[in-house]
Design an enzyme around this catalytic site. Sequence first.
Site, short mmCIF file in Angstrom:
data_model
loop_
_atom_site.label_atom_id
_atom_site.label_comp_id
_atom_site.label_asym_id
_atom_site.label_seq_id
_atom_site.Cartn_x
_atom_site.Cartn_y
_atom_site.Cartn_z
N THR A 42 -29.85 54.38 -4.53
CA THR A 42 -29.77 52.92 -4.54
C THR A 42 -30.95 52.30 -3.78
OG1 THR A 42 -27.40 52.97 -4.66
CG2 THR A 42 -28.32 51.10 -3.52
N VAL A 56 -17.33 51.28 -10.84
CA VAL A 56 -18.21 50.38 -10.09
C VAL A 56 -18.17 50.82 -8.63
CG1 VAL A 56 -18.48 48.00 -9.28
CG2 VAL A 56 -17.88 48.43 -11.67
N ASP A 88 -19.91 50.41 -4.46
CA ASP A 88 -19.90 49.38 -3.41
C ASP A 88 -21.01 48.35 -3.56
OD1 ASP A 88 -21.72 51.55 -2.91
OD2 ASP A 88 -22.11 50.66 -0.94
#
Length: 309
Positions: free
Chosen positions: A174, A203, A205
């Site tokens: 990320t 999905v 965090d």
Amino acid sequence: MQKLSLAIHGGAGTIEKSTMTAQKEKLYKDELERILKAGYQLLNDHASAIDVVDQTVQMLEDFPLFNAGKGSVFTHDKTHEFDASIMCGKNLKAGAVAAVKNIKNPIALAKAVMESSDYVLLSGAGALEFAQLRGIALADTPYFYTQERYDQLMKIIESSSTQLDHAGGKPIGTVGAVARDYQGNLAAATSTGGMTNKRFGRVGDTPIIGAGTYANNLTCAVSSTGHGEYFIRAVVAYDISCLMAYKNMTLYQACEKVVMDKLAKVGGEGGVIATDNEGNIALVFNSPGMYRGGVSKDLPLFSAIYKEE
Ligand code: ASP
């Protein structure tokens, strides 16, 4: 006194020197430093923190070795689904998108949700429709393809497990940015392709305000990276802000408490980048490595990957 600050990350996880070549290491660090430099220049040119975290995360999304935007991991269905969120510490406005496809820069869409809708979080096909209405740049599926990510999926597609992009020595994840601008406003932004082999509309965090992203001028701006399910359960980003607000902890103490103690105790691996209204920066992680970097009035621009740097 102007206390500008900017910190960025490109994911945390099992990133070890033994699995890295000097050439690749340089590639990552050069890119982190290039992006930090560009973002800090924007801050010096009096851009707002919210614009700077958006622009900085877009640059990180465009770098194919990070798991966000171009170069995102594959889902079980051999496609890409993006999660992203952004928050403004001045007015607590936020925007987020979850499980959205074919968006070139998912953070730009999250910002459009914040600025041009009555909503905070849009998902899937509806988010794509909103993007089209707002003229957000789209990209065809091949744009997001990288061989390395495809090979990662092939290794685990038959199993029922999902995998952090940077797990098992795969050094990518990320992306995120936090900033403090000339006006003293804070902002945070986070964007990801999520976890390899994810399915059923999983999905993480990243688009969850309070878990993956949080900003409040009174305390701090935080962007998370790591195993999303744990970050949601530990409400990581908001918890850091709460410890500062209610317990008077410093930025660093609050990040340490949440990442090294609370999150670690529930088995959550990863880290955060954060800045406060004094322009301090904290880069805290409980995994072997985190692609990261920062720059502020007191801190010369730097990038780092492993723990002992
Ligand atoms: N937090 C992201 C997720 O769980 C993954 C990561 O940070 O690498 O979707």
